[in-house]
Enzyme design. Structure first.
Site, PDB file in Angstrom:
ATOM      1  N   SER A 240     127.503 -46.995  -3.956  1.00 19.21           N
ATOM      2  CA  SER A 240     127.964 -46.179  -2.593  1.00 19.21           C
ATOM      3  C   SER A 240     126.833 -46.350  -1.710  1.00 19.21           C
ATOM      4  CB  SER A 240     128.608 -44.835  -2.791  1.00 19.21           C
ATOM      5  OG  SER A 240     129.721 -45.020  -3.746  1.00 19.21           O
TER       6      SER A 240
ATOM      7  N   ARG B 212     138.878 -44.488 -11.522  1.00 22.22           N
ATOM      8  CA  ARG B 212     138.159 -43.383 -11.200  1.00 22.22           C
ATOM      9  C   ARG B 212     138.595 -42.231 -11.808  1.00 22.22           C
ATOM     10  NH1 ARG B 212     136.350 -42.157  -5.295  1.00 22.22           N
ATOM     11  NH2 ARG B 212     138.424 -41.323  -4.849  1.00 22.22           N
TER      12      ARG B 212
ATOM     13  N   LYS C  58     138.228 -37.403  -0.924  1.00 24.59           N
ATOM     14  CA  LYS C  58     137.088 -36.903  -1.458  1.00 24.59           C
ATOM     15  C   LYS C  58     136.201 -36.025  -0.419  1.00 24.59           C
ATOM     16  CE  LYS C  58     133.143 -38.986  -4.099  1.00 24.59           C
ATOM     17  NZ  LYS C  58     131.781 -39.452  -3.719  1.00 24.59           N
TER      18      LYS C  58
END
Length: 215
Positions: free
Chosen positions: A111, A42, A140
């Protein structure tokens, strides 16, 4: 390489915020040695060329360990580096469009925070779901909370593997017992550790214990 439930046991998501004296490759290799079953790259800040070079390096490393290598969000990079798969969120490219772009041979992770999102992702060709945040997370900040009840409902509603993500640690992982998840995805619990290999070894054992309790 296709996705199975075992690949979800200890799913490591990179975060260069935790780099210090090591390179990302060195950190990822420690995680692989410790038993990580899937690696997701990521990157939100790197330029395209640096991102691609890093992705190619990590893809080759994961291949050597026979572990799936997933790129977050960037379909172009995933295809260019020969990644095993791509993971997209609800606000990224639509899952059905991603599946058309990557074809049938790459892993597609999506997700989801609700049963409706999970079912739609499965219909659109998702191979696995990332569900969370199941605990509060600082990694996050915009992640929506998902109750363990909803997590269990999602697991029962779909026929594809489900990995829980968000604020999971050695201290709370066993609280996911009974939800039906196939494993856990972790960021800081792995990469902020001073001993990534041994931390992964402990987390892998706990995840296996938790999943067995789910069954």
């Amino acid at each position: 390489m296709k996705c199975d439930s075992l690949a979800m046991r200890l799913y490591a998501v990179t975060d260069r915020a935790w780099l210090s004296h090591q390179t990302l490759k060195e950190q990822v290799e420690e995680a692989l040695k410790g038993g990580a079953t899937c690696i997701q790259l990521r990157e939100k800040e790197l330029d395209e060329l640096s991102f691609l070079e890093e992705a190619e390096e990590l893809c080759a490393l994961c291949r050597a360990y026979h572990v799936p290598f997933i790129v977050n969000d960037n379909v172009k990079i995933a295809l260019a580096c020969g990644a095993d798969g791509i993971h997209v969120g609800q606000h990224d490219m639509q899952a059905g469009d991603v599946r058309k772009t990557i074809g049938d041979n790459m892993i597609l992770g999506v997700s989801a925070q609700t049963v409706e999102q999970a079912l739609e992702a499965e219909r659109n060709g998702a191979d696995y779901l990332g569900v969370g945040a199941v605990f509060a997370t600082s990694t996050k900040l915009d992640a929506d909370a998902v109750s363990h009840e909803t997590l269990g409902e999602i697991c029962r509603a779909v026929s594809i593997p489900v990995v829980a993500i968000g604020g999971i640690s050695k201290e709370n992982i066993m609280q996911l017992s009974g939800t039906g998840v196939d494993g856990v995805a972790l960021v800081s619990a792995i990469f902020a550790s001073g001993d990534i290999e041994n931390t992964c070894r402990e987390l892998r054992a706990l995840s296996e214990q938790m999943v067995k309790a789910c069954g």
